[in-house]
Structure formats: structure tokens, C-alpha cells
Design an enzyme around this catalytic site. Structure first.
Site, short mmCIF file in Angstrom:
data_model
loop_
_atom_site.label_atom_id
_atom_site.label_comp_id
_atom_site.label_asym_id
_atom_site.label_seq_id
_atom_site.Cartn_x
_atom_site.Cartn_y
_atom_site.Cartn_z
N GLU A 30 -0.23 6.11 -11.48
CA GLU A 30 -0.33 6.77 -10.18
C GLU A 30 -1.80 6.73 -9.79
O GLU A 30 -2.64 7.30 -10.47
CB GLU A 30 0.17 8.21 -10.24
CG GLU A 30 0.11 8.93 -8.90
CD GLU A 30 0.36 10.42 -9.02
OE1 GLU A 30 -0.23 11.16 -8.21
OE2 GLU A 30 1.11 10.83 -9.92
N CYS A 37 -3.17 15.05 -5.30
CA CYS A 37 -2.86 13.65 -4.96
C CYS A 37 -1.99 13.56 -3.72
O CYS A 37 -1.87 12.49 -3.12
CB CYS A 37 -2.16 12.96 -6.13
SG CYS A 37 -0.68 13.81 -6.71
#
Length: 507
Positions: free
Chosen positions: A247, A284
Site C-alpha cells: 500500500e 492514508c
């Protein structure tokens, strides 16, 4: 997600983390050998037994929360309530996986009994199940010291899949990582899990060495695009390539229609500012851009909302320095204007910038470079065609959000395919910060948000990253794993001849 695997230890904004040396070559070999030795027994353990081991870890972390949270506060500058919630999220996630193991869906057992009358050819007896890959290496993140670190989603899902886990600790919270790992190892040992089921290593070069080791069968990562790409290259160019689930970065754009402005403009302004400044912008899923129609009339409300945000410390000095330099870079981009900024000369604060769609497209690479921290950009669009052009300028993202009204249904149907093509989670009238841990959650998206867009790092199906399918053909019942036997002694849910059932199989 900008923070991740670092070359040098970080210093906390409140106080410096404890000095913990890198794992030695001998210690690394011991961890790798132990994980490899544990893999057969851990991977073949009955679902209910493995579920008990995982619950033991959750119970131990809850019991140690009073010790672990103060360490996390000292090393990360995050508040007690946030960190206590993170512990609960982590232990809840572990228990969720334990429940799913016992229920059986995690194994995706499918049985097709033999059918001599099948056309065009007779069908053999086929029994399919997901099996663990083997030892998994997890690179911990900095911005969630529990939920995306040592006991985080990658660890929980890999353990549930039946894979021993070695975590490469993040240098931003070394003391917390070491103590959390001790709690987990002690809990697994007391519960009867094989030695080597879980381990911790420290040091950037040590992590790279582990990633190259043939005993590691998969890796999970949360961090920056450059670090993630470098590690991914190592994983896929090994003599025996392995899956690398990274990620990396995401801008999480939010698009607002005029009808939504007319109906609830003030709420949109306050909700957006609250979202992009949450946790000092260190999520995020922070919304990095907000697209508003020209003439929206929300500038004063947005500026006032930013000015009312209480300034919060960032995770550590390194991340604060990265935000400062990133913000400085953005403020020098032609076409970006400062609408509001807070903080003082020594500590940067929430900042709101503004541009237009033509300016964004003209300077796409400069403007659409993630800046990790409390900064976001208002982009004004003139008409629906400009809105579509802006949407098409994006690479992959974890999320994309549309704020619209029922009267926008036709427009929403036009935009939905464009949003879907660029994001793993599409939100309607919400904010992307906050990721529910559930069966249906998808936390991933097209590159660069993740390396593999077909998988999630949050939710039940995150375990699928660390499993592979095996089908047994015409095998006698006595040699089959219990989950595939006719009598279904584990009592799990299976699909037999197309029907979901917990019953027995008649050959």
C-alpha cells in the site's frame, strides 16, 4: 501513504524513541528458521485451534493495553484516546478472523462429487481448499502504531491464513514494537502455538535481507511509493518470485456537485476540513483534493474552518520535515494559491491551497504528488466536462468520493464508472478517513495506491493474499484434510455440488 520503511531511525516529536539495535545476522537466521519450521504445523492446524491461538493474542494485547499505550504515546505523539482505540481495533480484527476461521468461509471449501453421467465427459470427485503460502514478512507502518504495525491487519490476516509472520519493525516506534511482539509471542506460546509462529526483526537492511530469503513466501508493506517500488522489485526478481502486497500513496479526491453545495454547503466545508486535518493529516485516506463548482461561495467557510483547527504534533521529526518540504514545494507551484495556513515558524499547521482544473491539468505531475500531512487542495471546475477531465487525470487511489443529491442521479451514473476505474472504495456523501474492518471492506486500489489492486489489506478477504488454492481429485476420504472429509468433522460452511451447507457429503 508516505511514511513506511525508512533507511534511518526517526525521532519522535515529543521524545526520542528508545535505541534498539538492528537484528544481527544470527538472530535473523534464527527467526527465519523458526518460521519455516513452524509453517507445516501452524498451516495444517484445525481452524478452531488456530482461532484459539489468535484469540489468545487478542486477549493478551487487551490486557497489556495499559502498558503499551503509554509507550506508543511517548514514541508517536499520538493521544491516548486514539491509541486506545487502535488497540481495540487491532484486537477486534484478530477476533473477527478467529470467528471467520471457525465458520469456515476463510478456507473457501468447494466440493464437487464425482458424476459418471456428466457431459461431455464424466466428472471426477474434486475438493478445493485454500492453503497457506508459508512464512510471511510484514513491513510495519509508522502512522498507526498498532493497527498497521506489529499486530496490524497484515499480521492478523496472515496468521488467520495459517502463515507464520515475521514483522520488520518500523523505526518510528521501536520500543513499542519490541514490547508488543513480546506480548504476542508469550501469548502464542502459552496457548500452544508452534514456536516460530511470530517474530520481530529490526533494521532496514535486515528487512531487505529477509525479503530475499527463499523461506519467505509473501510480503506485506505500507509506506511510501519509492520504498514500496524498491521492495516490490526485490520480491519479483528473486530466483523464486513472491507476491508483494504494497500500500503506497493515495490522494483520495472528493467531487462535489452544485446541487450538493446548494443543499448542504456548510456541512461539506466543515466535514472536509475535519477529514483532511484528522490525525494531523497522517491518514492514508486523507482527502487530498476537493473539487467544487466555480462560484461555490464556500471560501470564507473553508478558511474559517481551517483556522479553527487545533494544531497537532506530527508523528516524528522526520515526517514533520517531509511535510514541511512537501508543503514548501507545493506553495512554489505556479497555479497553486494559498487560501489558509496555520502554525508558526517552527511547526507547520493545516494548510489549504486552491487551483482550477485547467491549471491542475497543465501541472498534473507537480500538483498530484502526495504531500503527507495536513494540507489539501481546492480545485474549482467550470462545468461537468471539466469535472470529467479532472477525474480522468488521476492515477489509482484508495478512495474516491462523490457528494451529490438525488437530483444528480443521471450525472452520478456518468461519473461512477470513472470513479470506479480509479479507486478501490467509492463513497457517496461521506468522507474517506476511517476504514471499517468488515467482510465487505476493500482497502486497496489501482497503482500507485496499491501494488495489487485485486486484494484488500483490511477486512476478512485480506487473508486471501496469503493463501493459494489446491484441488484434490478422487482422493480417498481417509487421507483428506478434515475440512474436506465427507463427515465435515470441523462443522464448517462448504459449497457442495453448488449448494452452501454445513452438512455431510454423500459420495
Amino acid at each position: 501513504m508516505t511514511p513506511g520503511t525508512d533507511h534511518t531511525p526517526a525521532t519522535g516529536a515529543a521524545s526520542a524513541p528508545a535505541s534498539i539495535g538492528d537484528t544481527s545476522p544470527a538472530q535473523l537466521e534464527q527467526a527465519l528458521a523458526a518460521a519455516a519450521a513452524a509453517a507445516p504445523a501452524f498451516g495444517s492446524s484445525e481452524p478452531a485451534v488456530r482461532a484459539g491461538w489468535i484469540r489468545a493474542v487478542a486477549d493478551a494485547l487487551d490486557a497489556a493495553s495499559g502498558e503499551l499505550v503509554p509507550i506508543a504515546m511517548r514514541e508517536s505523539s499520538l493521544p491516548e484516546a486514539r491509541l486506545t482505540g487502535e488497540v481495540a481495533r487491532s484486537t477486534g480484527q484478530l477476533r473477527m478472523f478467529a470467528d471467520v476461521l471457525e465458520e469456515g468461509s476463510l478456507l473457501e471449501v468447494i466440493i464437487d462429487t464425482n458424476d459418471p453421467q456428466a457431459k461431455p465427459v464424466p466428472r471426477p470427485d474434486l475438493r478445493r481448499v485454500l492453503v497457506p503460502l508459508g512464512p510471511v514478512l510484514v513491513f510495519a507502518a509508522s502512522n498507526f502504531p498498532f493497527a498497521f504495525s506489529v499486530p496490524g491487519g497484515d499480521t492478523a490476516s496472515a496468521l488467520a491464513a495459517g502463515c507464520p509472520v515475521i514483522v520488520k519493525a518500523h523505526p518510528g516506534h521501536p520500543e513499542l514494537s519490541a514490547r508488543t511482539a513480546e506480548v504476542m509471542v508469550e501469548a502464542l506460546k502459552a496457548a500452544g502455538a508452534p514456536d516460530g509462529t511470530f517474530g520481530l526483526i529490526t533494521g532496514f537492511d535486515v528487512g531487505v535481507t529477509a525479503l530475499k530469503d527463499p523461506r519467505i513466501t509473501a510480503a506485506g508493506f505500507t509506506g511510501s511509493v519509492p520504498a514500496g517500488k524498491a521492495l516490490h522489485e526485490i520480491a519479483v526478481t528473486r530466483p523464486e518470485p513472491i507476491p508483494f502486497y504494497g500500500e503506497l500513496g493515495s490522494l483520495n479526491p472528493v467531487f462535489v456537485t452544485q446541487a450538493a453545495i446548494d443543499a448542504r454547503g456548510k456541512d461539506i466545508a466543515s466535514g472536509y476540513v475535519g477529514s483532511f486535518t484528522l490525525g494531523a493529516g497522517q491518514f492514508c485516506t486523507k482527502p487530498g483534493l476537493l473539487f467544487l463548482p466555480t462560484g461555490h461561495g464556500l471560501q470564507d467557510q473553508l478558511v474559517d474552518a481551517v483556522g479553527g483547527v487545533t494544531q497537532a504534533p506530527m508523528l516524528n521529526d522526520r515526517i514533520e520535515g517531509g511535510f514541511t518540504s512537501g508543503l514548501d514545494r507545493l506553495q512554489k507551484v505556479d497555479g497553486l494559491r494559498v487560501w489558509s495556513t496555520a502554525g508558526d515558524a517552527g511547526t507547520p499547521g493545516p494548510t489549504l491551497l486552491q487551483t482550477t482544473v485547467p491549471e491542475l491539468i497543465a501541472r498534473r505531475d507537480e500538483i498530484l504528488e502526495e504531500c503527507f500531512g495536513p494540507v489539501s487542495i481546492i480545485v474549482e471546475y467550470d462545468g461537468i466536462e471539466e469535472l470529467k477531465q479532472a477525474l480522468e487525470a488521476f492515477d489509482g487511489n484508495l478512495t474516491a468520493t462523490l457528494h451529490a443529491e438525488d437530483s444528480d442521479a443521471e450525472l452520478a451514473r456518468e461519473l461512477l464508472p470513472l470513479l470506479t476505474a480509479r479507486a478501490g472504495r467509492v463513497l457517496w456523501n461521506g468522507w474517506p478517513t476511517g476504514v471499517a474492518v468488515s467482510w465487505a471492506q476493500h482497502h486497496g486500489g489501482p497503482f500507485p495506491s496499491t501494488v495489487g489492486s485485486i486484494h484488500t489489506s483490511v477486512g476478512v478477504t485480506a487473508a486471501r493474499r496469503f493463501q493459494r488454492p489446491v484441488a484434490y481429485q478422487d482422493a480417498p476420504d481417509v487421507v483428506l484434510p478434515d475440512v474436506l472429509k465427507d463427515s465435515n468433522p470441523a462443522g464448517i460452511t462448504r459449497r457442495v455440488n453448488g449448494t452452501v451447507t454445513t452438512g455431510e457429503v454423500t459420495r
